[in-house]
Design an enzyme around this catalytic site. Structure first.
Site, PDB file in Angstrom:
ATOM      1  NE  ARG A 133      -3.887   0.298   2.085  1.00  0.00           N
ATOM      2  CZ  ARG A 133      -4.672   0.742   3.050  1.00  0.00           C
ATOM      3  NH1 ARG A 133      -4.741   0.095   4.213  1.00  0.00           N
ATOM      4  NH2 ARG A 133      -5.384   1.837   2.897  1.00  0.00           N
ATOM      5  CB  CYS A 161      -2.164   3.209   9.326  1.00  0.00           C
ATOM      6  SG  CYS A 161      -3.576   3.539  10.391  1.00  0.00           S
TER       7      CYS A 161
END
Length: 143
Positions: free
Chosen positions: A40, A98
């Protein structure tokens, strides 16, 4: 069935950042850690948010690196070395994000075990990637 109880929640228990303060950390001598999975961070996949990638200047530090095979934290010495390898030492200004702040909170706890105070950016990548005016870096380079 547990007995009903009461709880009083108050804010201000830990340092937090907004998007601008988080983005400024790498430019001002601090460290911004991205606690998401490496793919990611690199922008290879993005299952949730509108754009893939990471905040320019952020370093990849997936929370899985904090865990032993039994899903407990690795020893403090290992955490300390892991974060030192990322340029994080006691006294370094550190922020963590995150996707939405959940795994970043885990990373803040791991940093605390290593004796390093870190600020949580609750808005995280979801906030950043939803603002088309904010740049997104891709690949392994913090860029």
């Amino acid at each position: 069935m547990p007995e009903p109880g009461t709880v009083t929640l108050t804010g201000g228990g830990m340092p937090v950042l907004d998007a601008d303060a988080a983005a400024a950390l790498p430019r001002t001598g601090g460290v911004l850690l991205d606690a998401r999975a490496a793919e990611r961070y690199r922008g290879e996949t993005e299952p949730i948010d509108p754009r893939a990638g990471h905040v320019p200047g952020a370093l990849s530090a997936p929370t899985t690196g904090n865990l032993a095979p039994d899903c407990t934290f690795v020893p403090v010495a290992v955490l300390t070395e892991r974060f030192a390898d990322l340029g994080v030492r006691p006294g370094t200004a550190v922020g963590v994000y995150c996707g939405s702040g959940v795994t970043a909170a885990h990373e803040v706890a791991a940093l605390a075990l290593a004796g390093i105070e870190a600020a949580l950016w609750p808005g995280s990548w979801s906030q950043w990637s939803n603002d088309a005016a904010r740049p997104a870096a891709t690949g392994s380079d913090p860029g």
